[in-house]
Enzyme design. Structure first.
Site, PDB file in Angstrom:
ATOM      1  N   HIS A 231      -7.206  -4.263  10.273  1.00  0.00           N
ATOM      2  CA  HIS A 231      -6.982  -3.921   8.865  1.00  0.00           C
ATOM      3  C   HIS A 231      -5.695  -4.538   8.339  1.00  0.00           C
ATOM      4  O   HIS A 231      -4.740  -4.753   9.071  1.00  0.00           O
ATOM      5  CB  HIS A 231      -7.069  -2.411   8.604  1.00  0.00           C
TER       6      HIS A 231
ATOM      7  N   ASN B 239      -7.329  -2.549  14.363  1.00  0.00           N
ATOM      8  CA  ASN B 239      -8.740  -2.887  14.091  1.00  0.00           C
ATOM      9  C   ASN B 239      -8.867  -4.056  13.116  1.00  0.00           C
ATOM     10  O   ASN B 239      -9.930  -4.304  12.570  1.00  0.00           O
ATOM     11  CB  ASN B 239      -9.493  -1.660  13.559  1.00  0.00           C
TER      12      ASN B 239
ATOM     13  N   ASP C  26       0.822  -1.217   0.000  1.00  0.00           N
ATOM     14  CA  ASP C  26       0.000   0.000   0.000  1.00  0.00           C
ATOM     15  C   ASP C  26       0.853   1.263   0.000  1.00  0.00           C
ATOM     16  O   ASP C  26       2.071   1.206   0.167  1.00  0.00           O
ATOM     17  CB  ASP C  26      -0.962   0.000   1.203  1.00  0.00           C
TER      18      ASP C  26
ATOM     19  N   GLU D   2      -9.933  -1.576   5.387  1.00  0.00           N
ATOM     20  CA  GLU D   2     -10.491  -1.238   6.691  1.00  0.00           C
ATOM     21  C   GLU D   2     -11.755  -2.048   6.977  1.00  0.00           C
ATOM     22  O   GLU D   2     -12.478  -2.410   6.047  1.00  0.00           O
ATOM     23  CB  GLU D   2     -10.869   0.252   6.704  1.00  0.00           C
TER      24      GLU D   2
HETATM   25  C1  GLP Z   1      -0.481   0.751   8.530  1.00  0.00           C
HETATM   26  C2  GLP Z   1      -0.187  -0.035   7.260  1.00  0.00           C
HETATM   27  C3  GLP Z   1      -0.444  -1.511   7.436  1.00  0.00           C
HETATM   28  C4  GLP Z   1       0.225  -2.001   8.701  1.00  0.00           C
HETATM   29  C5  GLP Z   1      -0.384  -1.292   9.875  1.00  0.00           C
HETATM   30  C6  GLP Z   1       0.180  -1.733  11.207  1.00  0.00           C
HETATM   31  O1  GLP Z   1      -1.784   1.194   8.581  1.00  0.00           O
HETATM   32  N1  GLP Z   1      -0.941   0.455   6.152  1.00  0.00           N
HETATM   33  O2  GLP Z   1       0.005  -2.211   6.299  1.00  0.00           O
HETATM   34  O3  GLP Z   1       0.083  -3.380   8.830  1.00  0.00           O
HETATM   35  O4  GLP Z   1      -0.149   0.104   9.731  1.00  0.00           O
HETATM   36  O5  GLP Z   1       1.312  -0.989  11.515  1.00  0.00           O
HETATM   37  P1  GLP Z   1       2.277  -1.276  12.720  1.00  0.00           P
HETATM   38  O6  GLP Z   1       3.098  -2.425  12.321  1.00  0.00           O
HETATM   39  O7  GLP Z   1       3.084  -0.013  12.854  1.00  0.00           O
HETATM   40  O8  GLP Z   1       1.432  -1.556  13.897  1.00  0.00           O
END
Ligand code: GLP
Length: 240
Positions: free
Chosen positions: A140, A138, A69, A145
């Site tokens: 995602h 959440n 992404d 989402e």
């Molecule tokens: C972001 C990214 C996701 C990632 C998520 C969790 O929103 N778009 O791909 O998995 O954060 O991030 P973290 O690893 O910092 O908790």
């Protein structure tokens, strides 16, 4: 096959195991196609992979990568772009051929066309051999989402307030977090990846992970769609 869940002692152990899996898979095939996430979770894995590359254990010169992404719109040189994140934390420190790096283009003039092109590029590469993903608090995945429905293919996603809150730590304020993102859809992730490695790290993921472990597929927790895939490894540093 199916879903294998591996609990790790701590973040370091999880990061080491993740890097070992990625390195082992890359060795198993010429022209390996690797899917990659951003976030704080994969940073330890990236550090280990950089060391493995430096010591000559792992060669990235022939791999192709697809990132999950990117914010939209965002300039590549913006300090918060996933493009910059990937170069600062991984690509800039390994022997990858920059031509083989694919990240959804946050600078694209037409976001929809960019999304369609991205799925075509993945198809053209023969799909993704190993897709590494994190999970949001959440549930995602990428920027898929929770909601009443999920979009299957790579698409433009509107970020929820919860995700903007979770990601604001990287920006000056929550208002600076872009409203939208380009993300592979759960359909593209599941249909185009031969194997998926999900990393779950930190207490903030406990609720989403607990729900995931219930094994019920719901658009209220996009991670649960992984149950539609038959080759998933989960590494977690939190025990539920
Ligand atoms: C972001 C990214 C996701 C990632 C998520 C969790 O929103 N778009 O791909 O998995 O954060 O991030 P973290 O690893 O910092 O908790």
């Amino acid at each position: 096959m199916g879903i294998v869940i591996n609990y790790c002692e701590n973040y370091e152990e999880m990061s080491w195991q993740a890097a070992e899996i990625v390195a082992g898979e890359i060795k198993s095939k010429e022209n390996f196609v690797l899917g990659l996430p951003t976030g704080s979770t994969p940073l330890g894995m990236y550090e280990n992979l950089i060391e493995m590359n430096k010591s000559g254990k792992t060669d990235f010169s022939k791999i192709t990568t697809f990132n999950l992404d990117e914010y939209y719109p965002i300039k590549r040189d913006n300090s918060q772009s996933y493009y910059k994140f990937m170069f600062d934390n991984f690509f800039g420190k390994i022997n990858i051929n920059p031509e083989n790096i694919n990240i959804p283009d946050g600078e694209a003039t037409d976001a929809k066309i960019e999304c369609g092109t991205y799925d075509q590029k993945i198809n053209h590469a023969g799909g993704i051999d190993l897709m590494v993903i994190g999970i949001g608090p959440n549930g995602h995945i990428g920027f898929n989402e929770p909601g009443n429905f999920l979009l299957p293919n790579t698409h433009v996603a509107v970020l929820t307030e919860e995700t903007k809150e979770a990601n604001k730590r990287f920006f000056d304020s929550v208002n600076e977090v872009p409203d939208r993102a380009l993300t592979m859809g759960m359909g593209s992730i599941i249909a185009k990846s031969k194997k998926i490695l999900m990393l779950v790290s930190g207490k903030s993921k406990a609720n989403a992970f607990r729900q995931f472990l219930e094994g019920k597929i719901t658009s209220g927790n996009p991670a649960t769609f992984l149950y539609l895939h038959n080759n998933i490894i989960v590494l977690s540093d939190i025990e539920i």
